[in-house]
Enzyme design. Sequence first.
Site, PDB file in Angstrom:
ATOM      1  N   CYS A  36     -24.961  34.403   5.878  1.00 34.16           N
ATOM      2  CA  CYS A  36     -24.986  34.235   4.347  1.00 34.16           C
ATOM      3  C   CYS A  36     -23.831  33.528   3.775  1.00 34.16           C
ATOM      4  O   CYS A  36     -22.539  33.443   4.384  1.00 34.16           O
ATOM      5  CB  CYS A  36     -25.120  35.849   3.514  1.00 34.16           C
ATOM      6  SG  CYS A  36     -26.524  36.777   4.314  1.00 34.16           S
ATOM      7  N   ARG A  47     -24.847  27.243   7.543  1.00 31.93           N
ATOM      8  CA  ARG A  47     -24.529  28.445   8.070  1.00 31.93           C
ATOM      9  C   ARG A  47     -25.594  29.178   8.601  1.00 31.93           C
ATOM     10  O   ARG A  47     -25.503  30.134   9.126  1.00 31.93           O
ATOM     11  CB  ARG A  47     -23.580  29.417   6.955  1.00 31.93           C
ATOM     12  CG  ARG A  47     -22.282  28.495   6.917  1.00 31.93           C
ATOM     13  CD  ARG A  47     -21.727  29.351   5.422  1.00 31.93           C
ATOM     14  NE  ARG A  47     -21.373  30.714   5.850  1.00 31.93           N
ATOM     15  CZ  ARG A  47     -20.158  31.111   6.299  1.00 31.93           C
ATOM     16  NH1 ARG A  47     -19.234  30.283   6.589  1.00 31.93           N
ATOM     17  NH2 ARG A  47     -19.986  32.493   6.317  1.00 31.93           N
ATOM     18  N   TRP A  86     -29.212  35.262   4.584  1.00 30.80           N
ATOM     19  CA  TRP A  86     -29.893  35.345   5.921  1.00 30.80           C
ATOM     20  C   TRP A  86     -30.365  36.975   5.986  1.00 30.80           C
ATOM     21  O   TRP A  86     -29.263  37.830   6.223  1.00 30.80           O
ATOM     22  CB  TRP A  86     -28.636  35.045   6.893  1.00 30.80           C
ATOM     23  CG  TRP A  86     -29.091  34.777   8.428  1.00 30.80           C
ATOM     24  CD1 TRP A  86     -29.631  33.759   8.943  1.00 30.80           C
ATOM     25  CD2 TRP A  86     -29.033  35.951   9.415  1.00 30.80           C
ATOM     26  NE1 TRP A  86     -30.029  34.281  10.364  1.00 30.80           N
ATOM     27  CE2 TRP A  86     -29.601  35.459  10.577  1.00 30.80           C
ATOM     28  CE3 TRP A  86     -28.541  37.438   9.465  1.00 30.80           C
ATOM     29  CZ2 TRP A  86     -29.864  36.158  12.008  1.00 30.80           C
ATOM     30  CZ3 TRP A  86     -28.851  37.988  10.808  1.00 30.80           C
ATOM     31  CH2 TRP A  86     -29.230  37.461  11.746  1.00 30.80           C
ATOM     32  N   ASN A 108     -22.120  39.245   1.089  1.00 26.42           N
ATOM     33  CA  ASN A 108     -22.238  39.098   2.395  1.00 26.42           C
ATOM     34  C   ASN A 108     -21.698  40.273   3.103  1.00 26.42           C
ATOM     35  O   ASN A 108     -20.851  41.028   2.813  1.00 26.42           O
ATOM     36  CB  ASN A 108     -21.305  37.898   2.903  1.00 26.42           C
ATOM     37  CG  ASN A 108     -21.906  36.485   2.452  1.00 26.42           C
ATOM     38  OD1 ASN A 108     -22.860  36.338   1.845  1.00 26.42           O
ATOM     39  ND2 ASN A 108     -21.106  35.594   2.845  1.00 26.42           N
ATOM     40  N   GLY A 109     -22.417  40.414   4.532  1.00 22.07           N
ATOM     41  CA  GLY A 109     -22.117  41.581   5.153  1.00 22.07           C
ATOM     42  C   GLY A 109     -23.191  42.781   5.178  1.00 22.07           C
ATOM     43  O   GLY A 109     -24.117  42.376   4.788  1.00 22.07           O
ATOM     44  N   GLU A 134     -24.589  27.884  29.622  1.00 19.24           N
ATOM     45  CA  GLU A 134     -24.507  27.122  28.286  1.00 19.24           C
ATOM     46  C   GLU A 134     -25.687  25.862  28.043  1.00 19.24           C
ATOM     47  O   GLU A 134     -26.211  26.161  26.839  1.00 19.24           O
ATOM     48  CB  GLU A 134     -23.275  26.357  28.159  1.00 19.24           C
ATOM     49  CG  GLU A 134     -23.035  25.267  26.923  1.00 19.24           C
ATOM     50  CD  GLU A 134     -22.988  25.990  25.565  1.00 19.24           C
ATOM     51  OE1 GLU A 134     -23.098  25.515  24.563  1.00 19.24           O
ATOM     52  OE2 GLU A 134     -23.123  27.378  25.768  1.00 19.24           O
ATOM     53  N   LYS A 136     -28.483  26.112  24.747  1.00 19.83           N
ATOM     54  CA  LYS A 136     -28.783  25.270  24.010  1.00 19.83           C
ATOM     55  C   LYS A 136     -30.192  25.086  23.866  1.00 19.83           C
ATOM     56  O   LYS A 136     -30.794  24.656  22.880  1.00 19.83           O
ATOM     57  CB  LYS A 136     -28.046  24.115  24.474  1.00 19.83           C
ATOM     58  CG  LYS A 136     -26.443  23.931  24.091  1.00 19.83           C
ATOM     59  CD  LYS A 136     -26.295  23.970  22.620  1.00 19.83           C
ATOM     60  CE  LYS A 136     -24.820  24.555  22.354  1.00 19.83           C
ATOM     61  NZ  LYS A 136     -24.717  26.029  22.335  1.00 19.83           N
ATOM     62  N   GLU A 174     -31.956  27.813  22.046  1.00 23.51           N
ATOM     63  CA  GLU A 174     -31.460  27.792  20.594  1.00 23.51           C
ATOM     64  C   GLU A 174     -32.335  26.973  19.839  1.00 23.51           C
ATOM     65  O   GLU A 174     -32.598  27.078  18.779  1.00 23.51           O
ATOM     66  CB  GLU A 174     -30.026  27.448  20.419  1.00 23.51           C
ATOM     67  CG  GLU A 174     -29.077  28.626  20.747  1.00 23.51           C
ATOM     68  CD  GLU A 174     -27.743  28.072  20.510  1.00 23.51           C
ATOM     69  OE1 GLU A 174     -26.868  29.033  19.832  1.00 23.51           O
ATOM     70  OE2 GLU A 174     -27.319  27.200  21.294  1.00 23.51           O
ATOM     71  N   HIS A 218     -32.776  36.154  45.414  1.00 17.50           N
ATOM     72  CA  HIS A 218     -32.648  37.520  44.825  1.00 17.50           C
ATOM     73  C   HIS A 218     -33.601  37.880  43.582  1.00 17.50           C
ATOM     74  O   HIS A 218     -33.401  39.038  43.013  1.00 17.50           O
ATOM     75  CB  HIS A 218     -31.276  38.049  44.840  1.00 17.50           C
ATOM     76  CG  HIS A 218     -30.238  37.882  45.966  1.00 17.50           C
ATOM     77  ND1 HIS A 218     -30.330  38.586  47.070  1.00 17.50           N
ATOM     78  CD2 HIS A 218     -29.326  36.782  46.423  1.00 17.50           C
ATOM     79  CE1 HIS A 218     -29.564  38.429  47.925  1.00 17.50           C
ATOM     80  NE2 HIS A 218     -29.006  37.458  47.771  1.00 17.50           N
ATOM     81  N   LYS A 266     -24.809  29.946  11.870  1.00 15.67           N
ATOM     82  CA  LYS A 266     -23.658  29.178  12.128  1.00 15.67           C
ATOM     83  C   LYS A 266     -22.238  30.209  12.452  1.00 15.67           C
ATOM     84  O   LYS A 266     -21.849  30.402  13.368  1.00 15.67           O
ATOM     85  CB  LYS A 266     -23.200  28.156  11.412  1.00 15.67           C
ATOM     86  CG  LYS A 266     -22.013  27.455  11.995  1.00 15.67           C
ATOM     87  CD  LYS A 266     -22.221  26.675  13.077  1.00 15.67           C
ATOM     88  CE  LYS A 266     -21.215  25.657  13.749  1.00 15.67           C
ATOM     89  NZ  LYS A 266     -21.446  25.435  15.265  1.00 15.67           N
TER      90      LYS A 266
END
Length: 610
Positions: free
Chosen positions: A2, A27, A74, A99-100, A483, A487, A490, A506, A605
């Site tokens: 947010c 963000r 968000w 925010n939070g 990584e 990506k 995402e 395995h 973000k």
Amino acid sequence: MCGIVGAVASRNVVSTLIEGLSRLEYRGYDSAGIAVINNRKIERVRAVGRVSAMTDKAKEVSLNGHVGIGHTRWATHGGVTESNAHPHVSKNEIAVVHNGIIENHDEQRTRLTALGYEFTSQTDTEVIAHLIHYYQNQGLTLLVATQKAVGELTGAFAISVISVKEPEHMITARLGCPLLIGLGEGENFIASDVSAVLSVTRNVIYLEDGDVADIRCDGVTIFGSDGEVISRKVNMSDVSLASMELGPYAHFMQKEIHEQPRALNDTIEALIDDNSFSAALFGEAASEVFSQINSILILAAGTSYYAALTAKYWLESIAKLPTSVEIASEYRYRQSVPNPNQLIVTISQSGETLDTMEALKHAKSLGQLCTLAICNVQESAIPRASRLVFYTRAGAEIGVASTKAFTTQLVALFTLAATLAKQRGILSENDEHEYLTALRQLAGGVQLALNLEPQIREWASRFANKQHALFLGRGIHYPIALEGALKLKEISYIHAEAYPAGELKHGPLALVDSNMPVVVIAPNDALLEKVKSNMQEVKARGGELFVLADDDSHFIGSEGVHVIRTPRHVGVLSPILHTIPVQLLAYHAALIKGTDVDKPRNLAKSVTVE
């Protein structure tokens, strides 16, 4: 996550609020809104979707006010609806952005409902508005009402409040979530991120936990957690407004991938200028701290966690220090064995990642005070809470999927490994010279890797219609496989997993068939022959292989085996070069699929909630 912006001025602040929110779009968010005080009334517009939708509404009603607050939400508590969007209002007299997360919101909601307050949203934020209104209605000033209210909230928050009873100012407070004040000429601002105020000021004050501030046109007064007036340092932001613009690129992610040669050079500039690995790069006390430590614990989240996994190989092979890596959100909730001589390294692009910040606090509470932050944002919370700091110089990173921040973190961590080795007397002059030479040549190697984009674009066309993908690596390149998988999932929403190549038999081999593309990171190192054997296991099951090899790895493409050769093997820094192709693969697969590359669904973000 947010975003918050606010302004107090002698002019209409609506355009400033809208521009600030637009700067915060990177963000991640799902709704937006602003509220202003006009003729002692709160006027508010909110909309689901992009800031542009809310902007259109503001223009329709000719929104106007000298004091105002704005927010990009968000969703956490409650779905993505206009009624859940901020700002939230109480009795048409108080407006709040937040925010939070308020952990005791259920208890407060029950209490406030009994006091006659009606809730119109599912959010935890609405309790803040009603609680402040309740105390102001008892005759308290907005400042004191806010101080009293936040004292009764449990959780993490950054809030800003405006009131029709006191229309000349706003009150703002923080605990656990970032918030700053922008100082202007006869006007002042607040924001959760410096990018929101760059167009109006570069002079900023970063609030500390427990601070409550009174923001007026003619000045700012900050109160500490004890209620006493306190002074905070004024900082000059060095973030370039140009760095927040797209320029000739289609997406910020594309821009940031191609900025990596510059970002890497900027990050190693001081190192190269000094022509040595000096403890002073990490702070004045670094030599003293480094001489005390006997092991390392790295705490991080997301992409930064994969940087940490890569660093473990360097720190143990070069510096000979036992190194553990933990996911920040897990570490703080388990019983660990504290070691006061362990170096606690935290990694965060924003310096505000809540899980990492709380993990750092937990480590310090256990008596582990040898702390080092690796961060991309000057004066952010995690560096301020750490004894030592290494700032990467990636520049502003807007795309949600981290690229240049990751590779500059790797440079910082490699530098740490070499510096610790030198401090411990185990880095030979020859090795130091070799490592410095490799760093000097790194940007050129990354540029050569970027030149592979046309070939990777062709690969991406084969991925875009797939549902799943598998990434394989061995040794220090296994975290790069992790990584790469992150990506891809995402931004293209293709389910992707990564495994050490030796683990295929395995379990994961059961998934391999002609519909499962398998990306293999296969540099010409000591494990190359082992990787080739693992590839044969895939090929024998009809899997399609996409091999990222070095120029001298002697791979030959064939039916079902696609090979791209990255620049000649660069030894110890090879993981950084092999990061570039997996970034480009994810980017182009997402382009073909038509997803929102810079703002992937459900993600943000800067993750400032738990």
